[in-house]
Design an enzyme around this catalytic site. Sequence first.
Site, PDB file in Angstrom:
ATOM      1  N   PRO A  11      37.069  34.872  36.695  1.00 20.66           N
ATOM      2  CG  PRO A  11      36.222  35.357  34.581  1.00 20.66           C
ATOM      3  CD  PRO A  11      36.819  36.008  35.802  1.00 20.66           C
ATOM      4  CG  ASN A  12      36.480  30.011  33.686  1.00 22.08           C
ATOM      5  OD1 ASN A  12      35.494  29.298  33.844  1.00 22.08           O
ATOM      6  ND2 ASN A  12      36.521  30.973  32.779  1.00 22.08           N
ATOM      7  NE  ARG A  19      40.720  28.026  33.120  1.00 20.80           N
ATOM      8  CZ  ARG A  19      41.036  29.293  33.108  1.00 20.80           C
ATOM      9  NH1 ARG A  19      41.560  29.861  34.173  1.00 20.80           N
ATOM     10  NH2 ARG A  19      40.819  30.027  32.050  1.00 20.80           N
ATOM     11  CE1 TYR A  24      45.431  30.231  32.865  1.00 22.97           C
ATOM     12  CE2 TYR A  24      44.257  28.343  31.937  1.00 22.97           C
ATOM     13  CZ  TYR A  24      44.563  29.685  31.917  1.00 22.97           C
ATOM     14  OH  TYR A  24      44.017  30.500  30.955  1.00 22.97           O
ATOM     15  CG  ASN A  75      44.656  35.969  37.408  1.00 26.97           C
ATOM     16  OD1 ASN A  75      44.182  36.442  36.367  1.00 26.97           O
ATOM     17  ND2 ASN A  75      45.233  34.779  37.452  1.00 26.97           N
ATOM     18  CB  ALA A  78      38.185  35.667  30.589  1.00 24.95           C
ATOM     19  CG  ASP A  88      35.537  52.811  33.826  1.00 17.13           C
ATOM     20  OD1 ASP A  88      36.640  53.146  33.331  1.00 17.13           O
ATOM     21  OD2 ASP A  88      34.458  52.897  33.207  1.00 17.13           O
ATOM     22  CD  GLU A  99      47.026  43.223  34.269  1.00 18.20           C
ATOM     23  OE1 GLU A  99      47.320  44.458  34.255  1.00 18.20           O
ATOM     24  OE2 GLU A  99      46.674  42.610  33.253  1.00 18.20           O
ATOM     25  CG  HIS A 101      47.838  37.939  33.459  1.00 15.59           C
ATOM     26  ND1 HIS A 101      46.472  37.982  33.476  1.00 15.59           N
ATOM     27  CD2 HIS A 101      48.254  39.201  33.257  1.00 15.59           C
ATOM     28  CE1 HIS A 101      46.063  39.216  33.278  1.00 15.59           C
ATOM     29  NE2 HIS A 101      47.127  39.986  33.151  1.00 15.59           N
ATOM     30  CB  ILE A 102      48.612  31.561  36.251  1.00 18.67           C
ATOM     31  CG1 ILE A 102      47.925  31.929  37.579  1.00 18.67           C
ATOM     32  CG2 ILE A 102      49.349  30.226  36.358  1.00 18.67           C
ATOM     33  CD1 ILE A 102      46.711  31.068  37.902  1.00 18.67           C
ATOM     34  CB  SER A 103      49.300  31.419  31.240  1.00 17.75           C
ATOM     35  OG  SER A 103      48.342  32.407  30.901  1.00 17.75           O
ATOM     36  NE  ARG A 108      47.135  30.873  27.133  1.00 16.30           N
ATOM     37  CZ  ARG A 108      46.148  30.770  28.019  1.00 16.30           C
ATOM     38  NH1 ARG A 108      46.219  31.402  29.186  1.00 16.30           N
ATOM     39  NH2 ARG A 108      45.088  30.036  27.736  1.00 16.30           N
ATOM     40  NE  ARG A 112      44.155  32.951  26.166  1.00 15.05           N
ATOM     41  CZ  ARG A 112      43.025  32.554  26.773  1.00 15.05           C
ATOM     42  NH1 ARG A 112      42.615  33.171  27.859  1.00 15.05           N
ATOM     43  NH2 ARG A 112      42.320  31.547  26.303  1.00 15.05           N
TER      44      ARG A 112
END
Length: 145
Positions: A11-12, A19, A24, A75, A78, A88, A99, A101-103, A108, A112
């Site tokens: 999401p997002n 954003r 990001y 990614n 959230a 699962d 996996e 994550h950009i940040s 943070r 997170r």
Amino acid sequence: MPGLVFILNGPNLNLLGRRQPEIYGAETLADVEQGCRSLAAAEGLEIRFHQSNREYELIDWVHEARDVAQGIIINPAAFTHTSVALLDALHTFEGPVLEVHISNVHKRESFRHHSYVSLRADGVIAGFGTEGYLLALRRMATLLR
Ligand code: DHK
């Protein structure tokens, strides 16, 4: 298909570039997809690149990947921090899961710092900006060789 990798975005991330660019970055998700497509071609991989704001769609793509893909780069945004259902689903996938994550999520808010997806992921990249997708794809090429 040999060497097919699903790249899934939560999401997002459709708003990437617009954003919170201070967190990001300025690249859009279309830019990220284009970079992944160029690298995938150079590495002899095929990719399917998806984004959704809906948890069930990400789960459905993981299920689809079970039948056709050799690896997943995700990614989860959230959903990283909330989704047992996504974890699962990933547990039902037999190939490598990376996996991204950009940040740097560890720098943070404390909510997170925990990732359900990390309980399944074979590798985690965080804080390398959108370049993290390319690093993950390179690693995926190595793992699938
Ligand atoms: C993206 C999000 O949308 C957040 O919810 C995560 C992740 C971090 C990222 O850094 O790519 O906490």
